[in-house]
Each structure stands twice: as C-alpha cells, then as structure tokens.
Design a protein around this motif. Structure first.
Motif, PDB file in Angstrom:
ATOM      1  N   VAL A  94     -36.573  15.210  18.088  1.00 56.31           N
ATOM      2  CA  VAL A  94     -35.537  15.893  18.872  1.00 56.31           C
ATOM      3  C   VAL A  94     -35.330  17.315  18.363  1.00 56.31           C
ATOM      4  N   ASP A  95     -35.387  17.501  17.036  1.00 58.74           N
ATOM      5  CA  ASP A  95     -35.209  18.831  16.461  1.00 58.74           C
ATOM      6  C   ASP A  95     -36.264  19.808  16.968  1.00 58.74           C
ATOM      7  N   ARG A  96     -37.498  19.321  17.157  1.00 56.68           N
ATOM      8  CA  ARG A  96     -38.594  20.196  17.593  1.00 56.68           C
ATOM      9  C   ARG A  96     -38.553  20.506  19.085  1.00 56.68           C
ATOM     10  N   ALA A  97     -37.823  19.704  19.831  1.00 55.39           N
ATOM     11  CA  ALA A  97     -37.841  19.823  21.286  1.00 55.39           C
ATOM     12  C   ALA A  97     -37.116  21.079  21.761  1.00 55.39           C
ATOM     13  N   ASP A  98     -37.653  21.684  22.813  1.00 51.48           N
ATOM     14  CA  ASP A  98     -36.962  22.814  23.443  1.00 51.48           C
ATOM     15  C   ASP A  98     -35.687  22.350  24.129  1.00 51.48           C
ATOM     16  N   ASP A  99     -35.691  21.100  24.587  1.00 47.24           N
ATOM     17  CA  ASP A  99     -34.541  20.509  25.285  1.00 47.24           C
ATOM     18  C   ASP A  99     -34.165  19.217  24.573  1.00 47.24           C
ATOM     19  N   PRO A 100     -33.244  19.282  23.600  1.00 44.41           N
ATOM     20  CA  PRO A 100     -32.884  18.069  22.846  1.00 44.41           C
ATOM     21  C   PRO A 100     -32.385  16.931  23.725  1.00 44.41           C
ATOM     22  N   ALA A 101     -31.636  17.261  24.771  1.00 45.70           N
ATOM     23  CA  ALA A 101     -31.117  16.210  25.640  1.00 45.70           C
ATOM     24  C   ALA A 101     -32.254  15.465  26.337  1.00 45.70           C
ATOM     25  N   ALA A 102     -33.262  16.210  26.805  1.00 41.37           N
ATOM     26  CA  ALA A 102     -34.418  15.578  27.443  1.00 41.37           C
ATOM     27  C   ALA A 102     -35.187  14.723  26.442  1.00 41.37           C
ATOM     28  N   ALA A 103     -35.250  15.167  25.184  1.00 39.65           N
ATOM     29  CA  ALA A 103     -35.933  14.375  24.152  1.00 39.65           C
ATOM     30  C   ALA A 103     -35.189  13.068  23.905  1.00 39.65           C
ATOM     31  N   LEU A 104     -33.863  13.118  23.881  1.00 41.31           N
ATOM     32  CA  LEU A 104     -33.085  11.881  23.744  1.00 41.31           C
ATOM     33  C   LEU A 104     -33.364  10.938  24.906  1.00 41.31           C
ATOM     34  N   GLU A 105     -33.449  11.497  26.098  1.00 38.24           N
ATOM     35  CA  GLU A 105     -33.726  10.688  27.277  1.00 38.24           C
ATOM     36  C   GLU A 105     -35.078   9.994  27.151  1.00 38.24           C
ATOM     37  N   GLU A 106     -36.098  10.712  26.690  1.00 38.40           N
ATOM     38  CA  GLU A 106     -37.421  10.120  26.527  1.00 38.40           C
ATOM     39  C   GLU A 106     -37.393   8.979  25.522  1.00 38.40           C
ATOM     40  N   ILE A 107     -36.678   9.177  24.433  1.00 35.67           N
ATOM     41  CA  ILE A 107     -36.569   8.130  23.411  1.00 35.67           C
ATOM     42  C   ILE A 107     -35.913   6.893  23.991  1.00 35.67           C
ATOM     43  N   ALA A 108     -34.843   7.096  24.746  1.00 34.55           N
ATOM     44  CA  ALA A 108     -34.127   5.959  25.332  1.00 34.55           C
ATOM     45  C   ALA A 108     -35.006   5.215  26.335  1.00 34.55           C
ATOM     46  N   ILE A 109     -35.763   5.952  27.134  1.00 33.42           N
ATOM     47  CA  ILE A 109     -36.647   5.317  28.115  1.00 33.42           C
ATOM     48  C   ILE A 109     -37.730   4.500  27.416  1.00 33.42           C
ATOM     49  N   GLU A 110     -38.294   5.063  26.362  1.00 31.25           N
ATOM     50  CA  GLU A 110     -39.368   4.390  25.637  1.00 31.25           C
ATOM     51  C   GLU A 110     -38.897   3.115  24.942  1.00 31.25           C
ATOM     52  N   ARG A 111     -37.675   3.140  24.446  1.00 36.93           N
ATOM     53  CA  ARG A 111     -37.190   2.038  23.616  1.00 36.93           C
ATOM     54  C   ARG A 111     -36.180   1.133  24.327  1.00 36.93           C
ATOM     55  N   ALA A 112     -35.939   1.389  25.601  1.00 39.58           N
ATOM     56  CA  ALA A 112     -34.951   0.602  26.341  1.00 39.58           C
ATOM     57  C   ALA A 112     -35.394  -0.857  26.450  1.00 39.58           C
ATOM     58  N   ARG A 113     -34.421  -1.743  26.445  1.00 37.33           N
ATOM     59  CA  ARG A 113     -34.654  -3.170  26.617  1.00 37.33           C
ATOM     60  C   ARG A 113     -33.811  -3.649  27.791  1.00 37.33           C
ATOM     61  N   PRO A 114     -34.251  -4.681  28.502  1.00 33.92           N
ATOM     62  CA  PRO A 114     -33.465  -5.169  29.644  1.00 33.92           C
ATOM     63  C   PRO A 114     -32.073  -5.622  29.210  1.00 33.92           C
ATOM     64  N   PRO A 115     -31.033  -5.115  29.837  1.00 30.50           N
ATOM     65  CA  PRO A 115     -29.672  -5.552  29.503  1.00 30.50           C
ATOM     66  C   PRO A 115     -29.340  -6.854  30.210  1.00 30.50           C
ATOM     67  N   ASP A 116     -28.173  -7.362  29.965  1.00 30.74           N
ATOM     68  CA  ASP A 116     -27.668  -8.546  30.654  1.00 30.74           C
ATOM     69  C   ASP A 116     -27.703  -8.283  32.164  1.00 30.74           C
ATOM     70  N   PRO A 117     -28.409  -9.095  32.942  1.00 27.62           N
ATOM     71  CA  PRO A 117     -28.544  -8.815  34.382  1.00 27.62           C
ATOM     72  C   PRO A 117     -27.246  -8.907  35.167  1.00 27.62           C
TER      73      PRO A 117
END
Length: 221
Positions: free
Chosen positions: A103-126
């Motif tokens: 995230v520190d290296r990213a030009d857009d830290p918020a977008a980097a957080l989003e990518e991390i969340a997408i990559e590591r997301a798990r299915p929540p309670d349906p």
C-alpha cells in the motif's frame, strides 16, 4: 477533504480523507480497513460515535458492507467492538508488513486496499444482506427473524459474530442512518421521525444524541 466511491467488492465503499482536525464517525453497522502513513488498521463496529484525534495527514479506507468484514478478517465482530486496532494484532506480522509495503508503494493507497480486500475476501454469512435490508427498511427484529427462519437466539448469535452486537442495536443504528438521510434531504424533522420509525420527533432527537453524542441539529449543520 473526504471523497468516496463504490468498490468492486460487493457493497463496499472506497474512501480517502485528508484530515485537518478532529472528526466524528457515526455508527453505521460497518467496519473499515484503514491505511495511514504506513500503518494498516481496522475500525471495529461502533455502538456510539467515535471521535477521531484529528492527526493531520491522509487516510485511505475500505468500508465493508455491514457484517462482511469478519469473514475477511477471520475475527468475530464482537471482539473488535468500539475499537481501532492494528491489523498486525490480528494477522501474522510477516503478512501485514508485506501488505503495508504494498500500500505504501501504491500511487493510490485506497485502490491498493481495495485490491487486497478483493484478493483475500471470503464468503460472508449468506443471510446478512437480507437481515440488513429488512432491519434497514424498519421491519421489527421478531418479524425479521421469522422471515429468515431463525430463532431469537440464533439471530442474536449470528448478529454478534457479524456486526459485533445484537439485532436490536443494529436496527437502532440503521434507523438513525435512515433518519439522517431523510433529514439531510430536507424532510422536516417531524416527518423524518415518522418515516424513519420513531415514535415522535423527541424520540428521534434522544436516540440520535445517545448514538452520535451531539444533538441532531448539530449533525445536520
């Protein structure tokens, strides 16, 4: 200055904020993944307004749809209730250091957080979207439990794990958010109270003050 946009992660919001002074974060049923000057943090679910310290600087965050952050974090929401914690306290230090550097290296830290969340997301309670939708529309906890086919204890247990508190508190938080949306749209306060599900305008005012820590008129200003 604050800005936000819809995330590619279902229901989430990506945001950035350049802080110049103290602020007030209201309960909304959500949890956030935060970045600030090389630190990754988690904002747990709030039962009352959180007053920020106002340390100058740029903050970036991903606000998860209500109840979905615990599946990403691997931690029940009630363990983070009314807290701001370092991600390194929840995940292995080596993993957090690697993600922080990314995230520190990213030009857009918020977008980097989003990518991390997408990559590591798990299915929540349906059941979560249906629960949030029902309570957000003002249906009672008992009616919602019946609609979902759950007993009162089951609903409470699943709410604690997902939101950090029981369904009655969630309903109260969502009702306040519903009322604020109406009032900010110019709906008179007496009508706002009725449409949001309060007994009357004084009930609205009392509830908002208890949750937000300031009068309703102060929030609207």
């Amino acid at each position: 200055m604050y800005s936000e946009r819809a995330s590619r992660l279902a229901g989430a919001v990506v945001w950035e904020n350049t802080v110049a002074g103290a602020g007030r974060v209201l309960p909304d049923g959500c949890m956030d993944l935060l970045w600030h000057e090389g630190r990754l943090l988690v904002a747990g679910p709030d039962t009352r307004a959180y007053v920020t310290e106002g340390v100058p600087g740029v903050w970036a965050g991903l606000r998860f749809y209500p109840g979905t952050a615990p599946a990403f974090l691997g931690v029940p929401a009630h363990e983070l209730l009314d807290q701001r914690v370092e991600l390194i306290d929840l995940w292995p230090a080596s993993v957090v250091r690697r993600l922080s550097a990314r995230v520190d290296r990213a030009d857009d830290p918020a977008a980097a957080l989003e990518e991390i969340a997408i990559e590591r997301a798990r299915p929540p309670d349906p059941l979560l979207p249906r629960l949030v939708e029902a309570l957000g529309e003002g249906r009672s906890v008992s009616a919602t439990a019946h609609e979902l086919g759950l007993g009162a204890r089951q609903l409470h247990r699943r709410s604690l794990a997902s939101f950090g508190y029981g369904p009655k508190t969630l309903a109260r938080v969502l009702r306040m958010q519903r009322a604020l949306s109406l009032a900010r749209a110019g709906v008179p306060l007496a009508e706002t109270a009725v449409r949001a599900g309060y007994a009357d305008q004084p009930h609205l005012s009392r509830d908002v003050r208890e949750l937000a820590g300031v009068p309703l008129t102060g929030l609207l200003r």
